[in-house]
Design an enzyme around this catalytic site. Sequence first.
Site, PDB file in Angstrom:
ATOM      1  CB  SER A  12       0.795 -11.034   0.937  1.00  0.00           C
ATOM      2  OG  SER A  12      -0.318 -10.574   0.173  1.00  0.00           O
ATOM      3  CG  HIS A  37      -1.314 -13.540   4.008  1.00  0.00           C
ATOM      4  ND1 HIS A  37      -1.900 -13.805   5.232  1.00  0.00           N
ATOM      5  CD2 HIS A  37      -1.799 -12.321   3.624  1.00  0.00           C
ATOM      6  CE1 HIS A  37      -2.681 -12.796   5.577  1.00  0.00           C
ATOM      7  NE2 HIS A  37      -2.642 -11.881   4.616  1.00  0.00           N
ATOM      8  CG  ASP A  39      -3.804 -10.192   1.571  1.00  0.00           C
ATOM      9  OD1 ASP A  39      -4.213 -10.284   2.742  1.00  0.00           O
ATOM     10  OD2 ASP A  39      -2.612 -10.003   1.272  1.00  0.00           O
ATOM     11  CG  MET A  41      -8.450  -7.032  -0.361  1.00  0.00           C
ATOM     12  SD  MET A  41      -7.306  -5.749  -0.900  1.00  0.00           S
ATOM     13  CE  MET A  41      -5.894  -6.130   0.115  1.00  0.00           C
ATOM     14  CG  HIS A  70      -6.270 -11.099   5.707  1.00  0.00           C
ATOM     15  ND1 HIS A  70      -5.356 -10.075   5.603  1.00  0.00           N
ATOM     16  CD2 HIS A  70      -7.249 -10.638   6.534  1.00  0.00           C
ATOM     17  CE1 HIS A  70      -5.765  -9.048   6.341  1.00  0.00           C
ATOM     18  NE2 HIS A  70      -6.914  -9.368   6.908  1.00  0.00           N
ATOM     19  CG  MET A  72      -8.851  -7.726   4.481  1.00  0.00           C
ATOM     20  SD  MET A  72      -7.354  -7.134   3.682  1.00  0.00           S
ATOM     21  CE  MET A  72      -6.868  -8.615   2.810  1.00  0.00           C
ATOM     22  CG  MET A 141      -5.078  -5.857  10.021  1.00  0.00           C
ATOM     23  SD  MET A 141      -4.451  -6.963   8.744  1.00  0.00           S
ATOM     24  CE  MET A 141      -3.841  -5.813   7.516  1.00  0.00           C
ATOM     25  CG  ASP A 176      -1.415  -8.782   6.627  1.00  0.00           C
ATOM     26  OD1 ASP A 176      -0.534  -8.407   5.832  1.00  0.00           O
ATOM     27  OD2 ASP A 176      -2.544  -9.195   6.275  1.00  0.00           O
TER      28      ASP A 176
HETATM   29  C1  DX5 Z   1      -3.099  -5.515   3.370  1.00  0.00           C
HETATM   30  C2  DX5 Z   1      -2.956  -7.018   3.181  1.00  0.00           C
HETATM   31  C3  DX5 Z   1      -1.558  -7.473   3.340  1.00  0.00           C
HETATM   32  C4  DX5 Z   1      -0.630  -6.936   2.297  1.00  0.00           C
HETATM   33  C5  DX5 Z   1       0.740  -6.870   2.867  1.00  0.00           C
HETATM   34  O1  DX5 Z   1      -4.419  -5.170   3.323  1.00  0.00           O
HETATM   35  O2  DX5 Z   1      -3.753  -7.709   4.127  1.00  0.00           O
HETATM   36  O3  DX5 Z   1      -1.471  -8.887   3.432  1.00  0.00           O
HETATM   37  O4  DX5 Z   1      -0.598  -7.702   1.129  1.00  0.00           O
HETATM   38  O5  DX5 Z   1       1.545  -6.231   1.940  1.00  0.00           O
HETATM   39  P1  DX5 Z   1       2.907  -5.537   2.346  1.00  0.00           P
HETATM   40  O6  DX5 Z   1       3.772  -6.605   2.951  1.00  0.00           O
HETATM   41  O7  DX5 Z   1       3.424  -5.044   1.050  1.00  0.00           O
HETATM   42  O8  DX5 Z   1       2.583  -4.460   3.323  1.00  0.00           O
HETATM   43 ZN    ZN Z   2      -3.374  -9.897   4.519  1.00  0.00          ZN
END
Ligand code: DX5
Ligand code: ZN
Length: 228
Positions: A12, A37, A39, A41, A70, A72, A141, A176
Site C-alpha cells: 500500500s 494497492h 488507498d 480516503m 481501494h 474509502m 478489512m 487489508d
Molecule cells: C487502511 C488501508 C490499508 C493500509 C494498510 O485503511 O486500507 O491499505 O494502508 O496499512 P498497514 O499494512 O500498515 O496496516
Molecule cells: Zn487499503
Amino acid sequence: MTFDRSLKIAPSILAADFANFGAEIRAVEAEGADWIHVDVMDGHFVPNISFGPATCAAIRPHIKTVMDVHLMIAPVDPYIDAFAAAGADILTAHIESGPHIHRTLQAIRAAGVKAGVALNPGTPASAVEPLLDMIDLVCVMTVNPGFGGQKFINMTAKIRALREMIKDRGIHIEIDGGVDPTTAPLVAAAGADVLVAGSAVFKGGSVENPAPYGNNINAIRAAVQSGG
Ligand code: DX5
Ligand code: ZN
C-alpha cells in the site's frame, strides 16, 4: 489480468513517500511487489484524507503490475468514471459506503473495470452472498479503515466463510490491515490470496535504499510458505 489464486503481495503506497510516489512504485515493483494497492480516503467515510483521481492518474504510468484502488469514500458512484479514467485495474468499494452497493458494483463493471467489495471488521461474510456474481474481489478489512500501521484484528473465521462461499468462482480474497510475517500465514491458511501490506513492506527502506522492501516482501512470502 488473468485470474489465479497464487499468493500476491500488494504494497500500500499509503506507507510510501507521498512526495515520490512514482519512484516508490518503481522501487517496490522491482523488489517483488505483485500488485500496487492505492488507498483513497475522503475524510468522511473514514476519518483521514489521502488523495483522489488526479493522483491516481499521475501514478498510473509508473505501475507495471496491477493498480488496485481501494475506495474509502462515500458516496462512491459520482467518482467511478474518474477513477476508471485514471486507469484503475480494480476498483473496490465498501459495502458500508451507502445503501446501493449493488448499483455501485454494476457501475464499476460498466466502466470496464474489475469490481471489488470491501467489508469492515463489523460486517459479516453473509453480506457478500447476494453480490457473488458481480465481484472479482472481496477485501476483508483486518483493521478499521482510515490509517496505516494499525493492529491486526483477527478475521480468519470470516475469511474461511468467504472462501467456502466463493467455491470455484474467480474471486480474489484480499486482506487489508496489519499484515506482516506473523499475521500473513493465518489469513493465507484461511483462504486469502492477495495480502495488502503498507508499513510491513515500506519499513526500513527508501527509494535510495530499496533492498529492505524486497527483504520485507520476501519475509511475508516465506512466512506464508512455511505456514508461520
Ligand atoms: C487502511 C488501508 C490499508 C493500509 C494498510 O485503511 O486500507 O491499505 O494502508 O496499512 P498497514 O499494512 O500498515 O496496516
Ligand atoms: Zn487499503
